[in-house]
Design a protein around this motif. Structure first.
Motif, PDB file in Angstrom:
ATOM      1  N   LYS A   1      17.012  -6.941  -5.579  1.00  0.00           N
ATOM      2  CA  LYS A   1      15.713  -7.143  -4.932  1.00  0.00           C
ATOM      3  C   LYS A   1      14.741  -7.868  -5.856  1.00  0.00           C
ATOM      4  N   LEU A   2      14.749  -7.487  -7.125  1.00  0.00           N
ATOM      5  CA  LEU A   2      13.844  -8.125  -8.080  1.00  0.00           C
ATOM      6  C   LEU A   2      14.179  -9.603  -8.259  1.00  0.00           C
ATOM      7  N   LYS A   3      15.466  -9.920  -8.298  1.00  0.00           N
ATOM      8  CA  LYS A   3      15.867 -11.322  -8.434  1.00  0.00           C
ATOM      9  C   LYS A   3      15.458 -12.126  -7.207  1.00  0.00           C
ATOM     10  N   THR A   4      15.615 -11.522  -6.029  1.00  0.00           N
ATOM     11  CA  THR A   4      15.219 -12.212  -4.800  1.00  0.00           C
ATOM     12  C   THR A   4      13.702 -12.397  -4.756  1.00  0.00           C
TER      13      THR A   4
ATOM     14  N   THR B   1       8.142 -12.285  -1.193  1.00  0.00           N
ATOM     15  CA  THR B   1       8.148 -11.715  -2.541  1.00  0.00           C
ATOM     16  C   THR B   1       7.704 -10.262  -2.510  1.00  0.00           C
ATOM     17  N   LEU B   2       6.597 -10.026  -1.836  1.00  0.00           N
ATOM     18  CA  LEU B   2       6.045  -8.672  -1.800  1.00  0.00           C
ATOM     19  C   LEU B   2       6.937  -7.721  -1.014  1.00  0.00           C
ATOM     20  N   LEU B   3       7.519  -8.210   0.063  1.00  0.00           N
ATOM     21  CA  LEU B   3       8.393  -7.349   0.852  1.00  0.00           C
ATOM     22  C   LEU B   3       9.582  -6.851   0.030  1.00  0.00           C
ATOM     23  N   TYR B   4      10.074  -7.681  -0.879  1.00  0.00           N
ATOM     24  CA  TYR B   4      11.188  -7.262  -1.724  1.00  0.00           C
ATOM     25  C   TYR B   4      10.731  -6.382  -2.885  1.00  0.00           C
ATOM     26  N   ALA B   5       9.539  -6.644  -3.416  1.00  0.00           N
ATOM     27  CA  ALA B   5       9.110  -5.937  -4.627  1.00  0.00           C
ATOM     28  C   ALA B   5       8.357  -4.648  -4.351  1.00  0.00           C
ATOM     29  N   ALA B   6       7.648  -4.579  -3.215  1.00  0.00           N
ATOM     30  CA  ALA B   6       6.713  -3.475  -3.012  1.00  0.00           C
ATOM     31  C   ALA B   6       7.394  -2.131  -2.806  1.00  0.00           C
ATOM     32  N   GLY B   7       8.607  -2.113  -2.252  1.00  0.00           N
ATOM     33  CA  GLY B   7       9.271  -0.844  -1.985  1.00  0.00           C
ATOM     34  C   GLY B   7       9.915  -0.214  -3.201  1.00  0.00           C
ATOM     35  N   ILE B   8      10.000  -0.956  -4.288  1.00  0.00           N
ATOM     36  CA  ILE B   8      10.590  -0.419  -5.514  1.00  0.00           C
ATOM     37  C   ILE B   8       9.641   0.622  -6.102  1.00  0.00           C
ATOM     38  N   ASN B   9      10.196   1.638  -6.724  1.00  0.00           N
ATOM     39  CA  ASN B   9       9.440   2.771  -7.268  1.00  0.00           C
ATOM     40  C   ASN B   9       9.163   3.815  -6.195  1.00  0.00           C
ATOM     41  N   SER B  10       9.892   3.745  -5.076  1.00  0.00           N
ATOM     42  CA  SER B  10       9.790   4.790  -4.069  1.00  0.00           C
ATOM     43  C   SER B  10      10.884   5.827  -4.307  1.00  0.00           C
ATOM     44  N   LEU B  11      10.758   6.967  -3.659  1.00  0.00           N
ATOM     45  CA  LEU B  11      11.698   8.060  -3.856  1.00  0.00           C
ATOM     46  C   LEU B  11      12.423   8.397  -2.556  1.00  0.00           C
ATOM     47  N   SER B  12      13.644   8.850  -2.698  1.00  0.00           N
ATOM     48  CA  SER B  12      14.374   9.398  -1.566  1.00  0.00           C
ATOM     49  C   SER B  12      14.224  10.915  -1.605  1.00  0.00           C
ATOM     50  N   PRO B  13      13.874  11.560  -0.483  1.00  0.00           N
ATOM     51  CA  PRO B  13      13.700  13.017  -0.483  1.00  0.00           C
ATOM     52  C   PRO B  13      14.950  13.762  -0.937  1.00  0.00           C
TER      53      PRO B  13
ATOM     54  N   ALA C   1      14.863   9.515  -7.592  1.00  0.00           N
ATOM     55  CA  ALA C   1      14.520   8.155  -7.992  1.00  0.00           C
ATOM     56  C   ALA C   1      15.594   7.158  -7.590  1.00  0.00           C
ATOM     57  N   LYS C   2      15.148   5.967  -7.206  1.00  0.00           N
ATOM     58  CA  LYS C   2      16.057   4.887  -6.841  1.00  0.00           C
ATOM     59  C   LYS C   2      15.990   3.728  -7.823  1.00  0.00           C
ATOM     60  N   SER C   3      15.105   3.812  -8.813  1.00  0.00           N
ATOM     61  CA  SER C   3      14.924   2.710  -9.754  1.00  0.00           C
ATOM     62  C   SER C   3      14.566   3.265 -11.124  1.00  0.00           C
ATOM     63  N   SER C   4      14.795   2.451 -12.147  1.00  0.00           N
ATOM     64  CA  SER C   4      14.479   2.859 -13.513  1.00  0.00           C
ATOM     65  C   SER C   4      13.011   2.586 -13.812  1.00  0.00           C
ATOM     66  N   GLU C   5      12.509   3.148 -14.900  1.00  0.00           N
ATOM     67  CA  GLU C   5      11.123   2.898 -15.295  1.00  0.00           C
ATOM     68  C   GLU C   5      10.901   1.420 -15.601  1.00  0.00           C
ATOM     69  N   GLU C   6      11.893   0.797 -16.210  1.00  0.00           N
ATOM     70  CA  GLU C   6      11.785  -0.639 -16.500  1.00  0.00           C
ATOM     71  C   GLU C   6      11.665  -1.445 -15.216  1.00  0.00           C
TER      72      GLU C   6
ATOM     73  N   ASP D   1       0.831  -1.197   0.000  1.00  0.00           N
ATOM     74  CA  ASP D   1       0.000   0.000   0.000  1.00  0.00           C
ATOM     75  C   ASP D   1       0.868   1.249   0.000  1.00  0.00           C
ATOM     76  N   SER D   2       1.923   1.233   0.809  1.00  0.00           N
ATOM     77  CA  SER D   2       2.823   2.375   0.877  1.00  0.00           C
ATOM     78  C   SER D   2       3.522   2.591  -0.443  1.00  0.00           C
ATOM     79  N   ALA D   3       3.966   1.491  -1.061  1.00  0.00           N
ATOM     80  CA  ALA D   3       4.685   1.601  -2.326  1.00  0.00           C
ATOM     81  C   ALA D   3       3.778   2.094  -3.435  1.00  0.00           C
ATOM     82  N   SER D   4       2.540   1.592  -3.471  1.00  0.00           N
ATOM     83  CA  SER D   4       1.634   1.965  -4.549  1.00  0.00           C
ATOM     84  C   SER D   4       1.218   3.417  -4.453  1.00  0.00           C
ATOM     85  N   SER D   5       1.332   4.022  -3.243  1.00  0.00           N
ATOM     86  CA  SER D   5       0.961   5.420  -3.086  1.00  0.00           C
ATOM     87  C   SER D   5       2.134   6.357  -3.324  1.00  0.00           C
ATOM     88  N   SER D   6       3.348   5.806  -3.550  1.00  0.00           N
ATOM     89  CA  SER D   6       4.510   6.643  -3.799  1.00  0.00           C
ATOM     90  C   SER D   6       4.377   7.334  -5.136  1.00  0.00           C
ATOM     91  N   SER D   7       4.928   8.530  -5.238  1.00  0.00           N
ATOM     92  CA  SER D   7       4.854   9.259  -6.495  1.00  0.00           C
ATOM     93  C   SER D   7       5.835   8.695  -7.490  1.00  0.00           C
TER      94      SER D   7
END
Length: 211
Positions: A46-49, A76-88, A92-97, A21-27
Motif C-alpha cells: 500500500k505504501l509503495k502504491t 494516495t490518501l486512500l492507500y495511506a490513510a487506513g494504515i495504523n488501524s487495528l483489527s478487533p 496491529a496490522k502495521s509496524s511503527e515504522e 479522518d477515520s485513520a487519524s482517530s484510530s488508536s
C-alpha cells in the motif's frame, strides 16, 4: 513562503478526507500485539502504491494540471490513510515504522491539498486542509507552511484575527521570512482600512441623526 506542494505526498476528495479522518482517530497498536508477516507485506504494498500516485500527482501539479493532480493525490490518501488501524480480533496490522511513514504521507498530502485549494481560491477548504496538517504535528513544532497557508486563507475570508494568530506562531519560528512578513503587512493594512470605514460609517450615522 511559496504555496508549492510538498514532495512527500498529497491528496484529493471528500472520500479521501473521510478516510484520513477515520485513520487519524484510530488508536495506536494494542500493547504486546505484533503484526503478522503477511500484514506487513500488504502494508508495504500500500505504501509503495501511495508513493507512486503521490509522485504522479506532483508531476501533474508541476505542469499546472491541478484537477489531474488531485485525482492522483486522492488515490494516495486512500492507500495511506487506513494504515495504523487495528483489527478487533488480531490487533496491529502495521509496524511503527510503517505507521510513521503513513502519517508523514498524510501530513504532506493535506499540505499539498491546501496549496491546491489556495491556487483554486477555495479558501474554506484550504483552512480545513491546513488544520489537518497542524493536527498531525507536535503542538510545539507546528508546520510553518500550514500556518502560512491557513493564515492566507483566513485573510481572504476576512477572518483577520485568526490569520494574525497563525502568523504570530509562524513568525516566532521564522521572523525574517519575507512571505510571512508580507502577509502580516497586508493584514495590518486591511485592519486599518476596516477601522477607517467603520469610523466613516459611524460619522455618517451620527450626522443623519443630527440633521
Amino acid at each position: 513562503m511559496p504555496a508549492d506542494v510538498e514532495t512527500e505526498a498529497t491528496i484529493g476528495s471528500s472520500s479521501a478526507i473521510a478516510a484520513a479522518d477515520s485513520a487519524s482517530s484510530s488508536s495506536d497498536a494494542v500493547p504486546g500485539s505484533q503484526p503478522k508477516v503477511e500484514d506487513l507485506a500488504a502494508v508495504d504494498g500500500k505504501l509503495k502504491t501511495a508513493q507512486k500516485h503521490k509522485e504522479e500527482g506532483n508531476a501533474f501539479y508541476s505542469q499546472g494540471k491541478v484537477v489531474e493532480a488531485l485525482k492522483e493525490w486522492h488515490l494516495t490518501l486512500l492507500y495511506a490513510a487506513g494504515i495504523n488501524s487495528l483489527s478487533p480480533n488480531s490487533g496491529a496490522k502495521s509496524s511503527e515504522e510503517q505507521n510513521t511513514q503513513a502519517k508523514q504521507i498524510c501530513l504532506s498530502v493535506y499540505n499539498n491539498l491546501c496549496a491546491a485549494y489556495i491556487k483554486q481560491e477555495r479558501w474554506q477548504k484550504a483552512v480545513y486542509a491546513a488544520t489537518k496538517v497542524l493536527s498531525l504535528c507536535p503542538e510545539k513544532e507546528p508546520n510553518l507552511k500550514a500556518l502560512y497557508r491557513r493564515a492566507m486563507a483566513y485573510y481572504h475570508l476576512n477572518e483577520n484575527i485568526n490569520a494574525a494568530k497563525d502568523l504570530d506562531l509562524a513568525l516566532d519560528k521564522a521572523p525574517q521570512d519575507p512571505g510571512l512578513r508580507a502577509l502580516a503587512a497586508n493584514i495590518a493594512k486591511a485592519d486599518e482600512e476596516g477601522r477607517v470605514k467603520a469610523q466613516e460609517k459611524m460619522r455618517g450615522f451620527l450626522n443623519k441623526q443630527n440633521s
